[in-house]
Design an enzyme around this catalytic site. Structure first.
Site, PDB file in Angstrom:
ATOM      1  N   ASN A 153       0.870  -1.181   0.000  1.00 37.62           N
ATOM      2  CA  ASN A 153       0.000   0.000   0.000  1.00 37.62           C
ATOM      3  C   ASN A 153       0.903   1.226   0.000  1.00 37.62           C
ATOM      4  O   ASN A 153       1.525   1.537   1.010  1.00 37.62           O
ATOM      5  CB  ASN A 153      -0.891  -0.038   1.253  1.00 37.62           C
ATOM      6  CG  ASN A 153      -1.709   1.230   1.416  1.00 37.62           C
ATOM      7  OD1 ASN A 153      -1.765   2.066   0.497  1.00 37.62           O
ATOM      8  ND2 ASN A 153      -2.334   1.400   2.565  1.00 37.62           N
ATOM      9  N   TRP A 154       0.964   1.904  -1.130  1.00 34.93           N
ATOM     10  CA  TRP A 154       1.904   3.025  -1.270  1.00 34.93           C
ATOM     11  C   TRP A 154       1.370   4.311  -0.651  1.00 34.93           C
ATOM     12  O   TRP A 154       2.075   5.320  -0.633  1.00 34.93           O
ATOM     13  CB  TRP A 154       2.234   3.260  -2.751  1.00 34.93           C
ATOM     14  CG  TRP A 154       2.983   2.136  -3.399  1.00 34.93           C
ATOM     15  CD1 TRP A 154       3.416   0.968  -2.796  1.00 34.93           C
ATOM     16  CD2 TRP A 154       3.399   2.052  -4.764  1.00 34.93           C
ATOM     17  NE1 TRP A 154       4.069   0.183  -3.703  1.00 34.93           N
ATOM     18  CE2 TRP A 154       4.080   0.820  -4.924  1.00 34.93           C
ATOM     19  CE3 TRP A 154       3.273   2.900  -5.870  1.00 34.93           C
ATOM     20  CZ2 TRP A 154       4.625   0.422  -6.140  1.00 34.93           C
ATOM     21  CZ3 TRP A 154       3.810   2.509  -7.086  1.00 34.93           C
ATOM     22  CH2 TRP A 154       4.480   1.284  -7.219  1.00 34.93           C
ATOM     23  N   LYS A 155       0.129   4.297  -0.198  1.00 32.18           N
ATOM     24  CA  LYS A 155      -0.479   5.485   0.432  1.00 32.18           C
ATOM     25  C   LYS A 155      -0.240   6.718  -0.449  1.00 32.18           C
ATOM     26  O   LYS A 155      -0.233   6.604  -1.667  1.00 32.18           O
ATOM     27  CB  LYS A 155       0.066   5.648   1.853  1.00 32.18           C
ATOM     28  CG  LYS A 155      -0.095   4.350   2.669  1.00 32.18           C
ATOM     29  CD  LYS A 155       0.171   4.505   4.133  1.00 32.18           C
ATOM     30  CE  LYS A 155      -0.025   3.158   4.831  1.00 32.18           C
ATOM     31  NZ  LYS A 155       0.113   3.208   6.263  1.00 32.18           N
ATOM     32  N   HIS A 189      -9.372   1.218   4.960  1.00 31.08           N
ATOM     33  CA  HIS A 189      -8.097   1.372   5.663  1.00 31.08           C
ATOM     34  C   HIS A 189      -8.293   2.284   6.873  1.00 31.08           C
ATOM     35  O   HIS A 189      -9.082   3.222   6.815  1.00 31.08           O
ATOM     36  CB  HIS A 189      -7.042   1.949   4.711  1.00 31.08           C
ATOM     37  CG  HIS A 189      -5.663   1.870   5.280  1.00 31.08           C
ATOM     38  ND1 HIS A 189      -5.199   2.779   6.207  1.00 31.08           N
ATOM     39  CD2 HIS A 189      -4.671   0.966   5.095  1.00 31.08           C
ATOM     40  CE1 HIS A 189      -3.957   2.432   6.553  1.00 31.08           C
ATOM     41  NE2 HIS A 189      -3.622   1.337   5.887  1.00 31.08           N
ATOM     42  N   GLU A 223      -6.626   4.630   7.983  1.00 29.50           N
ATOM     43  CA  GLU A 223      -6.396   6.056   7.713  1.00 29.50           C
ATOM     44  C   GLU A 223      -7.637   6.692   7.099  1.00 29.50           C
ATOM     45  O   GLU A 223      -7.937   7.862   7.335  1.00 29.50           O
ATOM     46  CB  GLU A 223      -5.162   6.219   6.814  1.00 29.50           C
ATOM     47  CG  GLU A 223      -3.883   5.967   7.609  1.00 29.50           C
ATOM     48  CD  GLU A 223      -2.743   5.358   6.825  1.00 29.50           C
ATOM     49  OE1 GLU A 223      -2.765   5.397   5.579  1.00 29.50           O
ATOM     50  OE2 GLU A 223      -1.814   4.826   7.472  1.00 29.50           O
ATOM     51  N   GLU A 226      -5.087  -4.878  10.523  1.00 29.02           N
ATOM     52  CA  GLU A 226      -4.036  -3.894  10.753  1.00 29.02           C
ATOM     53  C   GLU A 226      -4.305  -3.171  12.070  1.00 29.02           C
ATOM     54  O   GLU A 226      -5.090  -2.217  12.109  1.00 29.02           O
ATOM     55  CB  GLU A 226      -4.018  -2.865   9.618  1.00 29.02           C
ATOM     56  CG  GLU A 226      -3.751  -3.454   8.256  1.00 29.02           C
ATOM     57  CD  GLU A 226      -3.204  -2.413   7.288  1.00 29.02           C
ATOM     58  OE1 GLU A 226      -2.114  -2.644   6.762  1.00 29.02           O
ATOM     59  OE2 GLU A 226      -3.847  -1.363   7.093  1.00 29.02           O
ATOM     60  N   GLY A 238       2.957   2.156  10.834  1.00 33.70           N
ATOM     61  CA  GLY A 238       3.948   3.220  10.701  1.00 33.70           C
ATOM     62  C   GLY A 238       4.672   3.556  11.990  1.00 33.70           C
ATOM     63  O   GLY A 238       5.322   4.596  12.094  1.00 33.70           O
ATOM     64  N   SER A 284       3.824  -2.251  10.204  1.00 33.91           N
ATOM     65  CA  SER A 284       5.279  -2.356  10.374  1.00 33.91           C
ATOM     66  C   SER A 284       5.842  -3.712   9.941  1.00 33.91           C
ATOM     67  O   SER A 284       6.759  -4.234  10.581  1.00 33.91           O
ATOM     68  CB  SER A 284       5.673  -2.032  11.820  1.00 33.91           C
ATOM     69  OG  SER A 284       5.294  -0.698  12.132  1.00 33.91           O
ATOM     70  N   GLY A 336       3.080  -1.167   4.240  1.00 35.63           N
ATOM     71  CA  GLY A 336       3.123   0.261   3.930  1.00 35.63           C
ATOM     72  C   GLY A 336       4.543   0.682   3.596  1.00 35.63           C
ATOM     73  O   GLY A 336       5.044   0.452   2.500  1.00 35.63           O
ATOM     74  N   GLY A 337       5.212   1.284   4.565  1.00 31.90           N
ATOM     75  CA  GLY A 337       6.548   1.867   4.370  1.00 31.90           C
ATOM     76  C   GLY A 337       7.527   0.986   3.612  1.00 31.90           C
ATOM     77  O   GLY A 337       8.196   1.454   2.681  1.00 31.90           O
TER      78      GLY A 337
HETATM   79  P1  13P Z   1       3.348   0.331   7.634  1.00 33.10           P
HETATM   80  O1  13P Z   1       3.843  -0.963   7.012  1.00 33.10           O
HETATM   81  O2  13P Z   1       4.093   1.521   7.154  1.00 33.10           O
HETATM   82  O3  13P Z   1       3.280   0.218   9.131  1.00 33.10           O
HETATM   83  O4  13P Z   1       1.831   0.541   7.100  1.00 33.10           O
HETATM   84  C1  13P Z   1       0.938  -0.500   7.217  1.00 33.10           C
HETATM   85  C2  13P Z   1      -0.292  -0.143   6.461  1.00 33.10           C
HETATM   86  O5  13P Z   1      -1.047   0.726   6.853  1.00 33.10           O
HETATM   87  C3  13P Z   1      -0.550  -0.865   5.206  1.00 33.10           C
HETATM   88  O6  13P Z   1      -1.835  -0.614   4.742  1.00 33.10           O
END
Ligand code: 13P
Length: 251
Positions: free
Chosen positions: A9-11, A95, A97, A167, A173, A213, A234-235
């Site tokens: 997920n590149w956000k 998600h 967020e 999640e 993050g 993470s 994510g990251g």
């Molecule tokens: P991180 O891997 O950066 O913690 O993000 C997880 C995430 O929200 C994937 O959708």
């Protein structure tokens, strides 16, 4: 029997040029990866161009959200059929967020999931508790409410087009991964809930991903858990080498 899924997920990261650069680097690194569904989810504006770049590869394309109507006067929204048209096979829905910053609720998640499946997409439905909820021993209650609300009304057959991502909000993050045991406990709970509310078959075939993470150095332990079928990253998905290392967890 459940094919693992590793989704990035590149956000809100990567311009079109950067997105294309990332998948150009990623393709050869994962070309030999067998038996894993690999997915990347760029921003809307990069989808079409990334789809072209992914043609003929073993990497699938997801969007990060969708609307629930097929078309109409809904300024700013994107319909599931339009995502399919742009080359997506998957869409992330609900998600944390989006729940936290954009007013997503279990009711809107449910509408989006149904619309996505109707358009032929696979919905990656996200659930997860906050730290305060976990500390108040409400984790299972929250997961049950989000899952039940988000998946309400789905026919058992629809589950072939659903992936669930657990999640924990406190792990996103933050560098704080849920322990293998903490994650497994919730994954097993999710599977039992699907068996109880829908069907045993839907539950047995459902891929349940862990997110929060995930890194090359913790993926192996997570994947060793019986109910963890993959990861939503994510990251660590923003870099081709670290994402490839995660997809190659078995190697
Ligand atoms: P991180 O891997 O950066 O913690 O993000 C997880 C995430 O929200 C994937 O959708």
């Amino acid at each position: 029997m459940r094919t693992p899924v590793i989704a990035g997920n590149w956000k809100l990261f990567k311009t079109i040029g950067e997105a294309i650069g990332l998948v150009k680097d990623l393709k050869p690194l994962v070309a030999g990866t067998k038996g894993v569904e690999i997915i990347v989810a760029p921003v809307f504006t990069a989808l079409g161009r990334v789809a072209d770049e992914l043609a003929g590869s073993n990497i699938l394309l997801a969007a990060q959200d969708c609307y629930w109507e097929e078309e109409g006067a809904f300024t700013g929204e994107v319909a599931p059929g339009m995502l399919k048209d742009a080359g997506c096979s998957h869409v992330i829905i609900g998600h944390s967020e989006r729940r936290q910053y954009f007013g997503e609720t279990d009711v809107t998640v449910n509408k989006k999931v149904k619309a996505a499946i109707n358009a032929g997409l696979t919905a990656i439905v996200c659930v997860g508790e906050t730290l305060a909820e976990r500390e108040a021993d409400k984790t299972f209650a929250i997961i049950e409410t989000q899952l039940w609300g988000g998946l309400e009304g789905l026919a058992p057959e629809a589950f072939s087009k659903v992936v669930v991502a657990y999640e924990p909000v406190w792990a996103i993050g933050t560098g704080k991964t849920a322990s293998d045991t903490q994650a497994q406990e919730v994954h097993a709970f999710i599977r039992s809930l699907i068996a109880r509310c829908f069907s045993q078959e839907s539950a047995a075939g459902l891929r349940i991903l862990y997110g929060g993470s995930v890194k090359p150095d913790n993926i192996k332990e997570l994947m060793a858990q019986p109910d963890i079928d993959g990861a939503l990253v994510g990251g660590a998905s923003l870099n081709s080498a670290s994402f490839a290392a995660i997809t190659n967890f078995a190697g």
